[in-house]
Design a protein around this motif. Sequence first.
Motif: not given
Length: 238
Positions: A82-95
């Motif tokens: 379970v992870i915050g939407g803004r946190d997972i967005a920041a983790a995924l988009y750079p790749d």
Amino acid sequence: MTEAQGAIEELLPRVTADRPDIYETLLGALAHGEVWMLLWHGRPGDPDAQYGSVEVAGHGYAPAVTSPAELAASGWPRDHEVIGGRDIAAALYPDHWGLWLNPHTPGGGLGVPWADLRRIAGGLDRLPAGPLVITEPTAPAEPFYRRLADEARRTPVLRSLRRGWVRPAVGSAYLVIGLEVDDPGEAAESVRRMMARAVEAVPDGLAVATVAMADAYDPVALWLRARARPFYSAPTAS
């Protein structure tokens, strides 16, 4: 269920290609909510934990569900995180990875491309809503362009200026100026002052924004690099 989670689940089935406003509201709810990321390997917090993956039209997405009820309905047999939407967005988009919500539901769920995850991570109010239509500008603004070029000659860190016309999916169209500088960190203040002086010549009613040409993730900067020739280039040292 929090208000944001309720909004995500209420909005998801209502998103259609002709209602970008609903999609934009969904992104806002996702920014303030959480998702249940489906883990293909490992457990939450493990250094070797790995999200699942879905490929759609040649683009990669990490699958997620939007609540414990949807997790149960999905029948996912492995672990989750379970992870915050803004946190997972920041983790995924750079790749260049997107997020695919509720892939088990009728119709296959909804994909959020990496460019929109970047907007969630950086602020939906700061970055234009896609899909963007970007073209050469036709608005008469020659005095502004001349003023920009004059100011650019007095700003040694500035290497070139490009221009484009951006029509976002939600909101008004605007003129964008692409700024290529020697050192983005060192140049920020001098370029800000240059633009503050130049905007005095902007025609009434014309909205203007800037984009850093060095931004490898900005779709406007990518378009300008590929399609727009500089209308100002700094002289090269002889």
